[in-house]
Design a protein around this motif. Structure first.
Motif, short mmCIF file in Angstrom:
data_model
loop_
_atom_site.label_atom_id
_atom_site.label_comp_id
_atom_site.label_asym_id
_atom_site.label_seq_id
_atom_site.Cartn_x
_atom_site.Cartn_y
_atom_site.Cartn_z
N THR A 118 3.90 -5.77 -3.82
CA THR A 118 5.22 -6.41 -3.82
C THR A 118 6.31 -5.59 -3.14
N VAL A 175 7.97 -3.16 -4.56
CA VAL A 175 8.96 -2.64 -5.52
C VAL A 175 8.70 -1.15 -5.75
N LYS A 207 5.62 -13.45 -10.07
CA LYS A 207 7.07 -13.53 -10.23
C LYS A 207 7.79 -13.05 -8.97
N VAL A 208 7.35 -11.94 -8.42
CA VAL A 208 7.98 -11.41 -7.20
C VAL A 208 7.72 -12.33 -6.03
N GLN A 209 6.49 -12.84 -5.91
CA GLN A 209 6.16 -13.73 -4.80
C GLN A 209 6.94 -15.04 -4.86
N ASP A 210 7.18 -15.54 -6.07
CA ASP A 210 7.95 -16.79 -6.22
C ASP A 210 9.41 -16.61 -5.83
N GLU A 211 9.90 -15.39 -5.98
CA GLU A 211 11.30 -15.14 -5.68
C GLU A 211 11.55 -14.89 -4.20
N LYS A 212 10.47 -14.68 -3.46
CA LYS A 212 10.63 -14.40 -2.02
C LYS A 212 10.76 -15.68 -1.22
#
Length: 314
Positions: free
Chosen positions: A285, A287, A309-314
């Motif tokens: 990710t 981070v 979660k990180v991928q959905d926010e990108k």
């Protein structure tokens, strides 16, 4: 008369009817067998442990689900046993911290007679119903916890005392026994019967009964840890990197799950504080260590959910 008591704390006059105490007709000439015949007989009889596990699949699955739910709410898992059953209880609990990086208090084994009973016989202590109840009180077990009693013959007073006390405190309870319900009744939320038949050495429940019990505990503890996000795919991503072997395993996991060579995988592992799960999250990710730790905490340690979660926010 035996001092053994059932789960109602009443004396049992006779144990010979129990499946675990009966004579195995296939081994009546055991002392006349050569070594190869002995090995073949054990191999044949041990096939029954697989069948016993298969017949208990529903109960084992329920135990996994209810235990995972309890632990996710802040509860703990306790195994309780005496003799061989107690030693197996302690063994499975002791394997959880190095395998899944769990705190030692999360999964605990309780054996009649305490730590000393691991290396010397203390089977006489299994007859004390009140000691089992006291072990539960001593650990301040509550309705958040799970208590699994283990008694091959189904009658061990120490185990029944512990399970009864746990039920009174509102804990989720299960009991593992190797005798059918019509021989010994069990008062527990989940009734697990591992029916492996009479032992090759009559009454020696460290054999098939012990093997089936170890298999059941392996399934329960591993299944619970999978549900708690301690595993990614089939990898021990929460392994504690505490020695050379485990450091090598961690590096191989990182190489297998990423495109990194061994040197770069080692650098990533060190940046993560030697935490494989965190290292993977950081790599996948982008981070940093602090953000990754917050993400994992937010998702209760579940790596897959944190990455999504990180991928959905990108």
């Amino acid at each position: 008369m035996s001092n053994t008591k059932n789960n109602n704390n009443q004396p049992l006059k006779e144990r010979g009817h129990l499946l675990t105490e009966q004579v195995n007709p296939n081994s009546q000439n055991l002392d006349q067998m050569n070594s190869l015949e002995l090995v073949d007989l054990f191999n044949t009889e041990d096939q029954q442990t697989l069948a016993a596990i298969a017949q208990s699949r529903t109960q084992l699955a329920e135990t996994i689900d209810r235990t995972a739910q309890a632990l996710s709410r802040g509860g703990r898992l306790f195994y309780v046993g005496a003799g061989t059953s107690g030693r197996l209880a302690v063994l499975d609990a002791a394997e959880c911290p190095p395998t899944f990086c769990t705190p030692p208090e999360l999964v605990q084994g309780i054996i009649a007679g305490g730590a000393g009973a691991l290396v010397r016989s203390s089977e006489n202590l299994e007859d004390r119903f009140e000691d089992g109840a006291e072990a539960i009180a001593h650990r301040h077990i509550t309705d958040l916890d799970v208590v699994i009693g283990i008694t091959a013959g189904g009658t061990t007073p120490y185990v029944h005392g512990a399970v009864q006390a746990a039920r009174q405190r509102g804990a989720t309870t299960a009991l593992i026994a190797c005798v059918p319900a019509e021989q010994v009744s069990i008062e527990a939320d989940i009734d697990i019967r591992l029916l492996v038949g009479p032992e090759i050495l009559a009454g020696s429940t460290r054999l098939k009964a012990g093997t089936a019990t170890k298999m059941a505990l392996n399934i329960i503890s591993t299944g619970v840890m999978v549900k708690l996000g301690k595993v990614y795919g089939n990898r021990m991503v929460d392994v504690a990197v505490t020695n050379t072997k485990l450091h090598d395993r961690a590096l191989r996991m990182l190489q297998d799950l990423t495109d990194l060579n061994r040197e770069d995988a080692g650098y990533l592992l060190e940046r993560s504080g030697r935490k494989v799960k965190l290292a993977l999250l950081m790599h996948w990710t982008g981070v940093d260590q602090e953000a990754g730790e917050h993400l994992l905490a937010e998702h209760h340690g579940n790596l897959r959910l944190a990455v999504e979660k990180v991928q959905d926010e990108k």
